[in-house]
Scaffold this active site. Structure first.
Site, PDB file in Angstrom:
ATOM      1  N   GLY A  48      43.432  38.256  32.805  1.00 44.34           N
ATOM      2  CA  GLY A  48      43.228  38.105  34.241  1.00 44.34           C
ATOM      3  C   GLY A  48      41.764  38.302  34.589  1.00 44.34           C
ATOM      4  O   GLY A  48      40.880  37.918  33.817  1.00 44.34           O
ATOM      5  N   CYS A  49      41.502  38.902  35.718  1.00 43.23           N
ATOM      6  CA  CYS A  49      40.128  39.120  36.188  1.00 43.23           C
ATOM      7  C   CYS A  49      39.294  39.826  35.123  1.00 43.23           C
ATOM      8  O   CYS A  49      39.624  40.933  34.697  1.00 43.23           O
ATOM      9  CB  CYS A  49      40.159  39.957  37.464  1.00 43.23           C
ATOM     10  SG  CYS A  49      38.524  40.502  37.998  1.00 43.23           S
ATOM     11  N   PHE A  50      38.208  39.184  34.700  1.00 44.94           N
ATOM     12  CA  PHE A  50      37.421  39.793  33.624  1.00 44.94           C
ATOM     13  C   PHE A  50      36.655  41.031  34.064  1.00 44.94           C
ATOM     14  O   PHE A  50      36.256  41.848  33.236  1.00 44.94           O
ATOM     15  CB  PHE A  50      36.508  38.799  32.917  1.00 44.94           C
ATOM     16  CG  PHE A  50      35.664  37.873  33.757  1.00 44.94           C
ATOM     17  CD1 PHE A  50      35.272  38.180  35.046  1.00 44.94           C
ATOM     18  CD2 PHE A  50      35.230  36.665  33.215  1.00 44.94           C
ATOM     19  CE1 PHE A  50      34.481  37.319  35.784  1.00 44.94           C
ATOM     20  CE2 PHE A  50      34.424  35.788  33.937  1.00 44.94           C
ATOM     21  CZ  PHE A  50      34.058  36.121  35.237  1.00 44.94           C
ATOM     22  N   TYR A 205      39.299  45.621  45.460  1.00 52.68           N
ATOM     23  CA  TYR A 205      39.942  44.427  44.927  1.00 52.68           C
ATOM     24  C   TYR A 205      41.065  44.817  43.972  1.00 52.68           C
ATOM     25  O   TYR A 205      42.188  44.306  44.061  1.00 52.68           O
ATOM     26  CB  TYR A 205      38.917  43.549  44.210  1.00 52.68           C
ATOM     27  CG  TYR A 205      39.542  42.662  43.154  1.00 52.68           C
ATOM     28  CD1 TYR A 205      40.261  41.519  43.522  1.00 52.68           C
ATOM     29  CD2 TYR A 205      39.460  42.989  41.803  1.00 52.68           C
ATOM     30  CE1 TYR A 205      40.872  40.727  42.561  1.00 52.68           C
ATOM     31  CE2 TYR A 205      40.061  42.208  40.843  1.00 52.68           C
ATOM     32  CZ  TYR A 205      40.776  41.078  41.225  1.00 52.68           C
ATOM     33  OH  TYR A 205      41.387  40.308  40.283  1.00 52.68           O
TER      34      TYR A 205
END
Length: 227
Positions: A48-50, A205
């Site tokens: 997912g989000c790095f 986030y």
């Protein structure tokens, strides 16, 4: 033996000594460099989000560095906008450089699989699309074997089908500078919550994306990086 002969012999002796010391220094530097290089290894994963994967693994003892980037696709030197828009085949991925004398590849793979939703093949958490899928990218036979074992063991523990694929690593493209170490950045950026430092925006986030909550619900006491 006259004076000139003595002088020449002395000069040759001094020159030989200097050359010998220079050779020893070169040899020492070369061996030290090779030892340091051999002391680390690398594995590439997509979770997912790095930003999150980078932050998680850089917190581990034995991990020297985690670098955000892109891999798995067909476009050369992709940009962030191209990757998240879709169609490139690339994943947001992280190259983890680690010291195998401190942390093993087995441990890294164990931790990785329990830090993501391995049952979701359409993205991760609030991020949807092909670039946010999970994967383990292998570079040799040993990594492939260890990844297979890690997935099999995780699937037995979870008692659910794991959709995280093992993919042959072709080329890893380092992401733009502003993505590196995003989780600890000091720059002020505009978010939906107003102006925030990058480090604060990252935390907001991660929380709003419910990454940690989802991993805890899926993995229970085996969940990693969920605090």
């Amino acid at each position: 033996m006259n004076f000139n002969q003595c002088f020449n012999n002395l000069g040759l002796a001094i020159l030989s000594k200097i050359l010998f010391k220079t050779f020893l220094l070169f040899l020492t530097v070369t061996l030290t460099s090779n030892i340091l290089h051999a002391a680390t290894d690398k594995i590439v994963v997509a979770g997912g989000c790095f930003w999150c994967v980078e932050a998680d693994f850089e917190s581990l003892d034995g991990v020297k560095e985690a670098i955000s980037g892109y891999t798995g696709g067909t476009i050369e030197n992709p940009s962030y906008k191209e990757v998240v828009r879709g169609g490139t085949g690339h994943y947001e991925a992280v190259e983890i450089e680690y010291d195998p004398a401190i942390i093993s590849l087995d441990s890294i793979l164990y931790i990785f699989l329990r830090s993501v939703d391995v049952t979701d093949d359409r993205g991760q958490f609030c991020d949807r699309g092909e670039s946010y899928r999970t994967a383990i990218f292998i570079d040799n036979k040993l990594q492939n074997e260890k990844a297979q074992v890690a997935i099999n063991e995780a699937q037995k523990e979870l008692d659910k089908k794991i959709v995280t694929p093992i993919i042959k690593l072709k080329k890893f493209y380092v992401a733009e500078d502003y993505h590196q170490d995003y989780y600890k950045g000091e720059n002020i950026i505009l978010t939906r919550y107003g102006p925030r430092k990058q480090s604060s925006a990252y935390k907001l986030y991660r929380k709003s994306c419910r990454r940690d909550d989802t991993v805890k619900k899926l993995w229970g006491s085996s969940a990693q990086f969920t605090k």
